[in-house]
Scaffold this active site. Structure first.
Site, mmCIF file in Angstrom:
data_model
loop_
_atom_site.group_PDB
_atom_site.id
_atom_site.type_symbol
_atom_site.label_atom_id
_atom_site.label_comp_id
_atom_site.label_asym_id
_atom_site.label_seq_id
_atom_site.Cartn_x
_atom_site.Cartn_y
_atom_site.Cartn_z
ATOM 1 N N ASP A 1 -10.604 3.956 -0.961
ATOM 2 C CA ASP A 1 -11.147 2.936 -0.040
ATOM 3 C C ASP A 1 -12.670 2.845 -0.121
ATOM 4 O O ASP A 1 -13.364 3.861 -0.119
ATOM 5 C CB ASP A 1 -10.774 3.284 1.405
ATOM 6 C CG ASP A 1 -9.296 3.109 1.657
ATOM 7 O OD1 ASP A 1 -8.530 2.998 0.682
ATOM 8 O OD2 ASP A 1 -8.907 3.097 2.831
ATOM 9 N N ASP B 1 0.845 -1.194 0.000
ATOM 10 C CA ASP B 1 0.000 0.000 0.000
ATOM 11 C C ASP B 1 0.886 1.253 0.000
ATOM 12 O O ASP B 1 1.710 1.416 0.905
ATOM 13 C CB ASP B 1 -0.859 -0.080 1.274
ATOM 14 C CG ASP B 1 -2.019 0.866 1.273
ATOM 15 O OD1 ASP B 1 -2.103 1.715 0.377
ATOM 16 O OD2 ASP B 1 -2.852 0.753 2.193
HETATM 17 C C1 GLA Z 1 -5.326 2.211 2.992
HETATM 18 C C2 GLA Z 1 -5.863 1.086 2.119
HETATM 19 C C3 GLA Z 1 -6.875 0.275 2.906
HETATM 20 C C4 GLA Z 1 -6.214 -0.284 4.163
HETATM 21 C C5 GLA Z 1 -5.610 0.843 4.980
HETATM 22 C C6 GLA Z 1 -4.740 0.325 6.111
HETATM 23 O O1 GLA Z 1 -6.298 3.131 3.319
HETATM 24 O O2 GLA Z 1 -6.431 1.601 0.959
HETATM 25 O O3 GLA Z 1 -7.381 -0.775 2.115
HETATM 26 O O4 GLA Z 1 -5.228 -1.208 3.788
HETATM 27 O O5 GLA Z 1 -4.775 1.666 4.184
HETATM 28 O O6 GLA Z 1 -4.154 1.340 6.859
#
Ligand code: GLA
Length: 508
Positions: free
Chosen positions: A324, A263
């Site tokens: 997200d 990520d």
């Molecule tokens: C980002 C990602 C999420 C999750 C969070 C974890 O926002 O897009 O899917 O993995 O980080 O902190």
């Protein structure tokens, strides 16, 4: 010297003095009081009209719009993320000392600072590392159909521990979800501890023994996934792989990890161009491949720089194409319908990822969750459950384990659906399947029921196909020329339509 010459000399001397006066004036160095609060600022350096601020999350970032108002210094920060709104930050003297205040993205800052000398700032230098030259990595041979499993984030965020994970794993087995295909059990953000003296990243106390956990999952016919970030910090502020890419890949392989979600997070400050984002993902892709262990590689950089066009080339098996998801219809619909990524990038080995499932988390109706499941399956999206499997309801189980719907997602042809028609407030999406039939989703995105009539000819399907309703599990006998059906608000009718004369599997 005549008059004009003397004047010119005086003018030039004044300019030099003025320049010297102001540059010296604006040169200052500061040390922030150490803090565990985002973004863990360490130093600030001003040099003339420019400057930079250093933090443990983002390394050195240039100051923007730097200016002085009396004794106060005012500036903005840009971490390379174009979505984040910039606000003024102010460093000002107070009764108790210098304090930096203002809004930094989502966070209200209030950090004390003291004047320092340049050597103190230099002693806190932040390392930078070279990235590899861009090249195409070989296919790792994994994820021939979209990965299926469970991920901790949507339900537990960072409050996840080994005991819960084992219980979820056991429930995947006892509910039959493992046998339905949900085999990856993925720990998202929140497992990371600190690095030991040799730089090896340890799990935190919530995950006492990763190797044992992986062995346990493997013994139950499941696989273990983990999460990290190319930057110094993960999104929730845990250590990322910055400066430790190869070492971390080796650690995970030794633990028996089968899946990595990588990520961008604080890496967005270091890598915010196409070349650098691609290179940093390639670096981890190569490190995973070099371990020799089959590890599914999930890229999470929110769809930047048209990731679907190069995700495979960095060794990726899936790549997030959206921001997200949250557990509500508008968010799900935005990720699934409106931001469906180019279908041509999806296929065996590499998949567009509109984010993980929210089914069963309680924010949507069963009808809406059936829409979520149908849409993800049509999109050939990875199916990562995000609910608490230990308390899954029969209704949720029936949605996520519907074998006829799962077969659409897992169809070996690996084609992603396209929106074929908009009609009466509805959208009709079609996905070609390996056996020459098509999955057809009739979606009602509105909040009122719709009565929908679609002729097969409108969808390029020949007359008198065999039609099956995949949620009601019935064959529709009276659908010779088309389908006429009610679709509930935010609901779906999902059909498998097999032409009377089956075309060859390769035709669209
Ligand atoms: C980002 C990602 C999420 C999750 C969070 C974890 O926002 O897009 O899917 O993995 O980080 O902190």
């Amino acid at each position: 010297m005549h008059m004009i010459g003397r004047l010119a000399l005086w003018f030039a001397a004044t300019l030099v003095v003025a320049a010297h006066c102001c540059a010296a004036d604006l040169r200052s160095d500061w040390i922030f009081t150490p803090s565990t609060e985002f973004p863990q600022l360490t130093t600030l350096s001003i040099e003339g009209q420019t400057g930079s601020i250093r933090s443990l999350w983002y390394g050195d970032l240039p100051l923007l719009n730097l200016h002085r108002d009396g004794e106060r210094l005012i500036f903005q920060i840009d971490n390379g993320n174009p979505r984040l709104e910039k606000h003024d930050l102010t460093l000002a003297p107070t009764a108790t000392g210098w304090v930096l205040t203002g809004q930094l993205w989502d966070t209200q800052l209030n950090v004390t600072a003291r004047k320092a000398d340049r050597r103190e700032v230099e002693a806190r230098a932040f390392p930078t590392y070279a990235l590899p030259r861009l090249r195409d990595l070989p296919d790792n041979g994994l994820a021939r159909t979209p990965p299926m499993g469970w991920n901790s984030w949507n339900k537990f965020a960072e409050h996840i521990d080994e005991k819960t994970l084992r219980e979820v794993a056991d429930s995947l087995v006892s509910t039959g979800l493992r046998d339905a295909g949900y085999v990856y059990v993925n720990i998202d953000d929140g497992w990371q501890g600190i690095r030991d003296a040799g730089g090896k990243l340890q799990p935190n106390s919530r995950f006492p023994d990763m190797k044992k956990l992986a062995d346990y999952l493997h013994s139950r016919g499941l696989k273990l996934g983990i999460y990290s970030s190319p930057g110094p910090k993960s999104c929730a502020g845990y250590p990322g792989t910055y400066g430790h890419v190869t070492q971390d890949a080796q650690t995970w392989a030794a633990w028996g990890i089968d899946y990595l979600k990588y990520d961008l997070c604080s890496g967005e400050a270091f890598y915010h161009t196409y070349e650098t984002v691609r290179a940093t993902y390639q670096q981890m892709g190569a490190a995973l491949q070099a371990t020799g262990r089959p590890i599914v590689y999930s890229l999470c950089e929110y769809g930047r720089f048209n990731v679907g066009a190069w995700g495979r080339k960095v060794g990726g098996n899936l790549w997030r194409t959206t921001r997200d998801i949250s557990d509500d219809f508008p968010s799900m619909a935005k990720n699934g319908f409106d931001q469906a990524a180019p279908a041509e990038n999806a296929g065996p080995g590499g998949w567009n990822d509109p984010d993980m499932l929210e089914i069963g988390n309680g924010g949507m109706t069963a009808e809406e969750y059936r829409t979520h499941m149908s849409l993800w399956s049509l999109l050939a999206a990875p199916l990562l459950l995000g609910n608490d499997i230990r308390s899954i309801s029969p209704e949720t189980l029936a949605i996520v384990a519907n074998p006829e719907v799962l077969a659409i997602d897992q169809d070996p042809l690996g084609r992603q659906a396209r929106m074929a028609l908009r009609k009466a407030g509805s959208e009709i999406w079609i996905k070609p399947l390996a056996d020459g039939s098509s999955a057809v989703g009739l979606f009602n995105r509105s909040t009122s029921p719709v009565q929908l009539s679609v002729a097969w000819s409108e969808l390029g399907i020949g007359p008198r196909p065999r039609v099956r309703d995949l949620w009601r599990h019935v064959d529709l006998e009276s659908a010779a020329d088309g389908v006429a059906t009610a679709v509930p608000p935010h609901g779906v009718v999902l059909l498998k339509v097999r032409p009377a004369v089956t075309p060859s599997p390769s035709s669209p």
